[in-house]
Design a protein around this motif. Structure first.
Motif, PDB file in Angstrom:
ATOM      1  N   SER A 180      46.985  38.656  39.805  1.00  0.00           N
ATOM      2  CA  SER A 180      46.604  40.004  40.279  1.00  0.00           C
ATOM      3  C   SER A 180      45.731  39.964  41.525  1.00  0.00           C
ATOM      4  N   GLY A 181      45.450  38.777  42.043  1.00  0.00           N
ATOM      5  CA  GLY A 181      44.760  38.659  43.316  1.00  0.00           C
ATOM      6  C   GLY A 181      43.247  38.582  43.233  1.00  0.00           C
ATOM      7  N   THR A 182      42.652  38.016  44.319  1.00  0.00           N
ATOM      8  CA  THR A 182      41.195  37.871  44.423  1.00  0.00           C
ATOM      9  C   THR A 182      40.794  38.228  45.850  1.00  0.00           C
ATOM     10  N   THR A 183      39.803  39.057  45.993  1.00  0.00           N
ATOM     11  CA  THR A 183      39.348  39.437  47.334  1.00  0.00           C
ATOM     12  C   THR A 183      38.389  38.375  47.890  1.00  0.00           C
ATOM     13  N   TYR A 184      38.208  38.417  49.198  1.00  0.00           N
ATOM     14  CA  TYR A 184      37.268  37.495  49.847  1.00  0.00           C
ATOM     15  C   TYR A 184      35.861  37.705  49.300  1.00  0.00           C
ATOM     16  N   GLN A 185      35.490  38.981  49.085  1.00  0.00           N
ATOM     17  CA  GLN A 185      34.145  39.267  48.596  1.00  0.00           C
ATOM     18  C   GLN A 185      33.930  38.722  47.180  1.00  0.00           C
ATOM     19  N   GLU A 186      34.971  38.790  46.338  1.00  0.00           N
ATOM     20  CA  GLU A 186      34.860  38.230  44.984  1.00  0.00           C
ATOM     21  C   GLU A 186      34.572  36.740  45.047  1.00  0.00           C
ATOM     22  N   ALA A 187      35.314  36.037  45.896  1.00  0.00           N
ATOM     23  CA  ALA A 187      35.115  34.596  46.027  1.00  0.00           C
ATOM     24  C   ALA A 187      33.720  34.294  46.574  1.00  0.00           C
ATOM     25  N   LEU A 188      33.275  35.114  47.525  1.00  0.00           N
ATOM     26  CA  LEU A 188      31.948  34.921  48.119  1.00  0.00           C
ATOM     27  C   LEU A 188      30.862  35.148  47.065  1.00  0.00           C
ATOM     28  N   ASN A 189      31.008  36.197  46.277  1.00  0.00           N
ATOM     29  CA  ASN A 189      30.014  36.494  45.230  1.00  0.00           C
ATOM     30  C   ASN A 189      29.956  35.386  44.173  1.00  0.00           C
ATOM     31  N   ALA A 190      31.106  34.763  43.910  1.00  0.00           N
ATOM     32  CA  ALA A 190      31.176  33.739  42.863  1.00  0.00           C
ATOM     33  C   ALA A 190      30.436  32.466  43.238  1.00  0.00           C
ATOM     34  N   THR A 191      30.051  32.330  44.498  1.00  0.00           N
ATOM     35  CA  THR A 191      29.288  31.140  44.887  1.00  0.00           C
ATOM     36  C   THR A 191      27.880  31.186  44.292  1.00  0.00           C
ATOM     37  N   ASP A 192      27.434  32.374  43.896  1.00  0.00           N
ATOM     38  CA  ASP A 192      26.141  32.493  43.212  1.00  0.00           C
ATOM     39  C   ASP A 192      26.300  32.000  41.776  1.00  0.00           C
ATOM     40  N   VAL A 193      25.439  31.088  41.358  1.00  0.00           N
ATOM     41  CA  VAL A 193      25.563  30.457  40.043  1.00  0.00           C
ATOM     42  C   VAL A 193      25.523  31.494  38.923  1.00  0.00           C
ATOM     43  N   LYS A 194      24.615  32.458  39.048  1.00  0.00           N
ATOM     44  CA  LYS A 194      24.488  33.492  38.014  1.00  0.00           C
ATOM     45  C   LYS A 194      25.771  34.343  37.935  1.00  0.00           C
ATOM     46  N   THR A 195      26.310  34.703  39.081  1.00  0.00           N
ATOM     47  CA  THR A 195      27.537  35.497  39.103  1.00  0.00           C
ATOM     48  C   THR A 195      28.702  34.702  38.526  1.00  0.00           C
ATOM     49  N   ALA A 196      28.779  33.422  38.908  1.00  0.00           N
ATOM     50  CA  ALA A 196      29.840  32.559  38.374  1.00  0.00           C
ATOM     51  C   ALA A 196      29.742  32.464  36.855  1.00  0.00           C
ATOM     52  N   GLN A 197      28.497  32.384  36.364  1.00  0.00           N
ATOM     53  CA  GLN A 197      28.287  32.326  34.911  1.00  0.00           C
ATOM     54  C   GLN A 197      28.803  33.604  34.245  1.00  0.00           C
ATOM     55  N   ASP A 198      28.485  34.743  34.848  1.00  0.00           N
ATOM     56  CA  ASP A 198      28.929  36.026  34.286  1.00  0.00           C
ATOM     57  C   ASP A 198      30.457  36.134  34.284  1.00  0.00           C
ATOM     58  N   ILE A 199      31.086  35.695  35.386  1.00  0.00           N
ATOM     59  CA  ILE A 199      32.550  35.756  35.473  1.00  0.00           C
ATOM     60  C   ILE A 199      33.177  34.842  34.417  1.00  0.00           C
ATOM     61  N   ALA A 200      32.620  33.642  34.278  1.00  0.00           N
ATOM     62  CA  ALA A 200      33.143  32.685  33.299  1.00  0.00           C
ATOM     63  C   ALA A 200      33.019  33.231  31.882  1.00  0.00           C
ATOM     64  N   ASP A 201      31.859  33.794  31.578  1.00  0.00           N
ATOM     65  CA  ASP A 201      31.643  34.361  30.239  1.00  0.00           C
ATOM     66  C   ASP A 201      32.603  35.524  29.968  1.00  0.00           C
ATOM     67  N   LYS A 202      32.849  36.317  31.006  1.00  0.00           N
ATOM     68  CA  LYS A 202      33.754  37.459  30.851  1.00  0.00           C
ATOM     69  C   LYS A 202      35.165  36.982  30.514  1.00  0.00           C
ATOM     70  N   PHE A 203      35.630  35.964  31.241  1.00  0.00           N
ATOM     71  CA  PHE A 203      36.980  35.466  30.979  1.00  0.00           C
ATOM     72  C   PHE A 203      37.067  34.740  29.642  1.00  0.00           C
ATOM     73  N   LYS A 204      36.027  34.068  29.236  1.00  0.00           N
ATOM     74  CA  LYS A 204      36.027  33.432  27.924  1.00  0.00           C
ATOM     75  C   LYS A 204      36.142  34.475  26.820  1.00  0.00           C
ATOM     76  N   LEU A 205      35.358  35.552  26.959  1.00  0.00           N
ATOM     77  CA  LEU A 205      35.390  36.608  25.955  1.00  0.00           C
ATOM     78  C   LEU A 205      36.750  37.306  25.943  1.00  0.00           C
ATOM     79  N   LYS A 206      37.263  37.620  27.138  1.00  0.00           N
ATOM     80  CA  LYS A 206      38.552  38.308  27.219  1.00  0.00           C
ATOM     81  C   LYS A 206      39.679  37.450  26.650  1.00  0.00           C
ATOM     82  N   SER A 207      39.653  36.157  26.955  1.00  0.00           N
ATOM     83  CA  SER A 207      40.719  35.288  26.454  1.00  0.00           C
ATOM     84  C   SER A 207      40.611  35.103  24.943  1.00  0.00           C
ATOM     85  N   ALA A 208      39.372  35.011  24.432  1.00  0.00           N
ATOM     86  CA  ALA A 208      39.195  34.879  22.982  1.00  0.00           C
ATOM     87  C   ALA A 208      39.692  36.133  22.267  1.00  0.00           C
ATOM     88  N   LEU A 209      39.331  37.308  22.789  1.00  0.00           N
ATOM     89  CA  LEU A 209      39.785  38.564  22.181  1.00  0.00           C
ATOM     90  C   LEU A 209      41.304  38.722  22.277  1.00  0.00           C
TER      91      LEU A 209
END
Length: 480
Positions: A180-209
């Motif tokens: 479904s695509g990724t914007t440049y800003q999404e990739a830029l934001n993900a360089t922040d460790v805290k943001t990357a953690q939040d994204i990872a947790d979100k996908f873990k939860l979504k995949s588990a559900l």
């Protein structure tokens, strides 16, 4: 005949073990997404000291992989994506591989720059021949417009631009699976460790559900088929005996199938939830082993069966004593099924079959242990009934014992008196017999025999030897 509560419990257990094997692929894919999410966090940590506009390219690749694999999980596809960097090939000309099992079905080159022009130029390298070209989704239309203009202008790289235009995509995709695509800003934001953690947790939860829901749906169908089939067989038997009508049979099968679907869905969804919860508590490797042991299924089936008992108690259908008995039965049979299921899988190394056979044996062994009262959370109903009968018999015995003792004394007194007299009569008769032998007096011997026979209410046919001799000389028939 309607199914008993114990039959429904083993249906839930068997359906859970069967569904666990059928939906194991969902669990493996979900753990794969967990790894992808962890890789995203590791990249953010690794490149945190590098300028964000440089590091975001690595995040862009990994985000596309996570999203693609999540969509594959939702669509139950065998496709999955991996970055070559995560496979230990950071300098490979291919950025992302899309695979089906061990087969590589698509290669992709991903470029995310801070402008559409730079992204278009970076994607148009001649060495990326016929690879899928992946650009930030917010730059996609602008990049296509630039490529057309450069092709029309007759630029030196026109051929490379044509190849890029032919293969460019705004999202990582193959067949019906897409990131479904990724914007440049999404990739830029993900360089922040805290943001990357939040994204990872979100996908873990979504995949588990997603796994819980998709596996639950498939398990529900298995449960409906299992309980519906059993209900149909028992119902046809009852119909043949004339105990129910056709309408009642159809209604019973429909209701049992619906209950089987609900139970199958809940047991499997809960077992998956237990598996993923252990990931946070014990780590992924332990969680994987835990899932393969079928322990989550045993726990989930036990919880569901125990919950049914609690609901029945709250509704007033059963009492506290029966509640304790049913919870005890559930705990013991679930534990026994788990251990014997693991043993069965080792003894019969056939996926699903070994665990299912072992769990069935374990259930019946646990049931026998509970019924016997050897292992239970308190006495089972059978043991309690046996104890009640024992107490009743004991009370009867205690009441009868004095009467028996009294009657025994009376009997002993009577026998002593009766046999003492008979003893004297027998001794006297034997003395007569002895004397007759010494004196050779047949009549005296017959007299002694007569006295002995008299003790038994019988009289001899001959009273003297002369009578016997006379009879033997006559024509009379001898009677014994």
């Amino acid at each position: 005949m309607a199914k008993s509560d114990r039959d429904k419990k083993i249906d839930a257990m068997a359906g859970g073990y069967l569904s666990a094997g059928i939906t194991q692929r969902f669990t493996e894919r979900t753990f794969g997404i967990f790894n992808d999410a962890d890789q995203l966090m590791q990249l953010a940590e690794k490149w945190k000291n590098v300028a964000a506009d440089k590091a975001q390219g690595h995040m862009f690749e990994q985000l596309e992989v996570v999203k693609f694999n999540f969509d594959a999980l939702k669509k139950d596809s065998d496709l999955f994506a991996k970055t070559t960097a995560s496979m230990g090939m950071p300098h490979d000309k291919v950025d992302i591989l899309i695979k089906n099992g061990e087969e590589i079905v698509r290669e992709a080159q991903a470029k995310s720059c801070n402008s559409a022009a730079r992204s278009a130029f970076a994607l148009s390298d001649a060495e990326y021949k016929e690879m899928q070209r992946l650009a930030p989704s917010d730059q996609f239309e602008k990049i296509k417009e630039l490529l057309r203009k450069r092709i029309d202008s007759g630029a030196l790289k026109a051929e490379d631009y044509e190849q890029t235009l032919r293969n460019i995509e705004e999202s990582l995709k193959h067949e019906n699976v897409s990131s479904s695509g990724t914007t440049y800003q999404e990739a830029l934001n993900a360089t922040d460790v805290k943001t990357a953690q939040d994204i990872a947790d979100k996908f873990k939860l979504k995949s588990a559900l997603t796994d819980m829901h998709e596996s639950g749906k498939r398990a529900g169908k298995v449960g409906a088929l299992l309980t519906g089939s059993i209900s149909a067989v028992t119902g046809v038997h009852s119909l043949h005996k004339g105990e129910i009508e056709v309408g009642e049979l159809l209604s019973r099968v429909a209701v049992d199938s619906a209950k089987g679907y609900a139970t199958g869905y809940v047991v499997t969804a809960m077992s998956k939830g237990i598996t993923y919860s252990t990931t946070y508590l014990l780590g992924e490797s332990v969680a994987r082993s835990f899932a393969r042991s079928n322990a989550p299924v045993a726990i989930a089936a036990g919880v569901v069966n125990a919950s049914k008992s609690f609901v029945a108690y709250i509704n007033g259908d059963i009492g506290g004593e029966q509640l304790l008995d049913e919870v005890s039965h559930t705990a013991i049979t679930s534990t026994s099924s788990f251990y014997y299921g693991a043993l069965g899988q080792v003894a019969i190394p056939i996926p699903i079959i070994g665990a299912l056979v072992g769990a069935g044996v374990g259930y019946f062994i646990g049931n026998m242990l509970h019924q016997s009262g050897l292992v239970a959370l308190g006495d089972s109903r059978v043991v309690k009934e046996a104890k009640e009968r024992r107490y009743a018999v004991q009370a009867m015995c205690l009441a009868v014992i004095p009467e028996i003792q009294k009657n025994r004394l009376e009997l002993e007194s009577y026998l002593e008196s009766y046999f003492s007299q008979r003893k004297n009569d027998f001794l006297a008769s034997f003395c007569v017999l002895d004397n007759s032998l010494y004196s050779w007096n047949p009549d005296e011997f017959v007299l002694g025999l007569e006295k002995i026979n008299n003790q038994f209410g019988i009289s001899l046919q001959f009273k003297s030897f002369a009578d016997f001799d006379l009879f033997m000389s006559s024509d009379e028939v001898f009677e014994f």
